[in-house]
Design an enzyme around this catalytic site. Structure first.
Site, PDB file in Angstrom:
ATOM      1  N   HIS A   1       0.814  -1.223   0.000  1.00 46.47           N
ATOM      2  CA  HIS A   1       0.000   0.000   0.000  1.00 46.47           C
ATOM      3  C   HIS A   1       0.845   1.269   0.000  1.00 46.47           C
ATOM      4  O   HIS A   1       0.332   2.351  -0.280  1.00 46.47           O
ATOM      5  CB  HIS A   1      -0.992  -0.010   1.175  1.00 46.47           C
ATOM      6  CG  HIS A   1      -0.386   0.197   2.528  1.00 46.47           C
ATOM      7  ND1 HIS A   1      -0.160  -0.830   3.409  1.00 46.47           N
ATOM      8  CD2 HIS A   1       0.019   1.318   3.172  1.00 46.47           C
ATOM      9  CE1 HIS A   1       0.360  -0.349   4.527  1.00 46.47           C
ATOM     10  NE2 HIS A   1       0.479   0.956   4.403  1.00 46.47           N
TER      11      HIS A   1
ATOM     12  N   SER B   1       4.669   2.214   7.939  1.00 46.06           N
ATOM     13  CA  SER B   1       4.386   1.074   7.065  1.00 46.06           C
ATOM     14  C   SER B   1       5.607   0.676   6.251  1.00 46.06           C
ATOM     15  O   SER B   1       6.244   1.517   5.610  1.00 46.06           O
ATOM     16  CB  SER B   1       3.242   1.405   6.110  1.00 46.06           C
ATOM     17  OG  SER B   1       2.014   1.369   6.779  1.00 46.06           O
TER      18      SER B   1
ATOM     19  N   ASP C   1       0.174  -7.548   1.137  1.00 47.27           N
ATOM     20  CA  ASP C   1       0.624  -6.182   1.408  1.00 47.27           C
ATOM     21  C   ASP C   1       2.144  -6.071   1.464  1.00 47.27           C
ATOM     22  O   ASP C   1       2.704  -5.452   2.374  1.00 47.27           O
ATOM     23  CB  ASP C   1      -0.002  -5.660   2.699  1.00 47.27           C
ATOM     24  CG  ASP C   1      -0.034  -4.131   2.769  1.00 47.27           C
ATOM     25  OD1 ASP C   1       0.461  -3.486   1.819  1.00 47.27           O
ATOM     26  OD2 ASP C   1      -0.548  -3.587   3.762  1.00 47.27           O
TER      27      ASP C   1
END
Length: 479
Positions: free
Chosen positions: A125, A234, A156
């Site tokens: 993402h 992230s 992901d």
């Protein structure tokens, strides 16, 4: 802007309606939130403000192996300085209402780290729908151009490569470790918002079990930790000792310091698929919808002896190999000789249990598995070939433009969940009910099958009198 999902009913996780799993990357421009689930869907609410607390939570005993103490944190930072990078992404998502054009560009930042083979591992993402990607290493003012080598939206994860020799000077790859045990300590390193320098948060492992991956709308193994994971974290590593225990990717919004990291078995499955085939290969599925057999009357009806445990097959994907072998109302007793409990779980380690879906997802595409079933009171053992299975209505459409067909001003498009998301944050309730139900529940009957809908009518002389067809958006055709 965060991609968010409200989880109201996810097996093994009991969330209240105010809690949301949120994949985090720091952004500069707002775009509408998107929501995905594989089963029941509720409309998402706005994400809460991030908590920037760096509260330290230690394991009960500092003598326990892997518990973070101050020296370990310093060691984790020193280890990460020559590996963790900041990622700058420019992205543009398709406009599913007007599929021939894109939405406005947006900028975001995330984290990543170097792994062997001159590769950078990060979250999917962070670079989804990218048009331009730059990376910057710690202590350097210069940004280097990066390209996306492979990306797996279900898990992901993404791999970036950098051609610049200058970038690789002094960079050291991090080694992958094992799944940590409960209460073992980890340090999450990355570049969260609130500053431009590297940051570290620390905590302990709270839970290890299959969890909803918000970005890919899949259920895979994940590790819950009590370290703060904020936007921008992230893709950063969670370090235990001198190795990576996982990759930070989302948190539980509405709760204090509950974050999630992608465990090493999922990372290694992704990397192995890329190394063997040159691209992302996906995660396998049996193609079964199963029901627990905890009810005594249910077990008696299907003639299950007291010593037998398993789950009831209620639906089978027609595209799966299991569709040719298993039947509705079979009881799946074991997978690869591992007994399945009546609640669908299998032994994991020590006294932990996880759903048997994890065993299936860790298989390689086209790998075979032995499945033991109870049929009409008799036990049978079958060999089933596993492979990734797509849905009739795609859950996501990252990194590619939507297809469309215009005839006499009538715009036809394949039905996808991203199209339904164009109805807004409350799309589950505001989109056409007929489309929503088919998108969430209907299975494909043949490979390549699509649901095609009339999305709109572009008024012109040639379609005068057909403007009411635009009201038939709740109808679709199979191709």
């Amino acid at each position: 802007m965060f991609k968010s999902i409200v989880i109201r009913s996810v097996r093994k996780l009991q969330f209240t309606s105010s809690l949301k799993l949120t994949p985090h990357y720091h952004h500069h421009h707002h775009r509408p939130t998107s929501s995905f689930t594989s089963n029941h869907i509720q409309s998402p609410k706005k994400p809460r403000r991030c908590n920037y607390s760096t509260k330290t939570t230690l394991a009960p005993s500092a003598a326990r192996a892997g518990v973070i103490v101050d020296n370990d944190v310093y060691a984790a930072v020193e280890l990460a300085l020559d590996s963790v990078v900041k990622i700058f992404t420019v992205a543009s998502s398709p406009n599913y209402t007007l599929p021939w054009q894109n939405k406005s560009q947006r900028e975001s930042t995330g984290s990543g780290f170097v792994i062997p083979g001159r590769r950078i591992l990060t979250n999917a993402h962070v670079v989804a729908d990218h048009t331009f990607v730059l990376v910057r290493k710690h202590g350097s003012p210069r940004k280097h151009r990066a390209t996306v080598h492979a990306i797996g939206h279900e898990c992901d994860l993404a791999i970036l490569v950098v051609e610049s020799e200058e970038f690789w000077e002094g960079m050291n790859p991090l080694d992958l470790g094992d799944v940590p045990f409960l209460q073992e300590g980890v340090a999450v390193v990355g570049y969260p918002q609130g500053g431009d320098n590297i940051s570290v948060t620390k905590g302990v492992v709270s839970r290890v079990e299959p969890t909803q991956y918000v970005h890919g709308a899949t259920q895979l193994l994940a590790i819950q930790i009590d370290a703060a994971i904020n936007p921008g974290n992230s893709g950063g590593p969670a370090i235990m000792g001198n190795k990576v225990a996982g990759v930070a990717f989302q948190n539980l919004s509405g709760a204090e310091n509950i974050g999630y990291i992608i465990p090493i078995p999922v990372v290694e499955h992704f990397l192995a698929g890329v190394e063997e085939s040159g691209n992302y290969v996906g995660f396998c599925s049996l193609g079964l919808s199963c029901q627990p057999t905890e009810n005594v009357q249910l077990r008696e009806y299907f003639r299950m002896r007291p010593d037998l445990t398993g789950v009831l097959v209620s639906k089978i994907n027609p595209l799966s190999d299991a569709h040719k072998i298993l039947k509705k109302d079979d009881i799946v007793l074991a997978f690869d000789s591992i007994p399945i409990a009546n609640d669908g779980t299998v032994h994991f380690r020590n006294r932990e249990r996880i759903t048997f879906d994890h065993l299936v997802s860790m298989k390689k595409p086209n790998e075979k598995a032995a499945v033991k079933v109870l049929r009409n009171g008799e036990e049978h053992e079958f060999t089933i070939t596993l492979r990734p299975l797509g849905s009739l209505v795609p859950v996501h459409q990252f990194d590619k433009l939507p297809s469309y067909f215009i005839f006499a001003g009538l715009v036809f498009i394949p039905l996808t969940q991203p199209y339904l998301h164009e109805y807004g944050e409350d799309w589950y309730n505001t989109s056409p009910r007929r489309l929503c139900e088919r998108a969430l529940r209907e299975l494909p009957k043949k490979a390549g099958e699509q649901l095609v809908i009339l999305s709109q009518v572009l008024m012109d002389d040639i379609n005068a009198g057909y403007e009411r067809l635009a009201e038939l958006q709740g109808y679709c055709f199979k191709l």
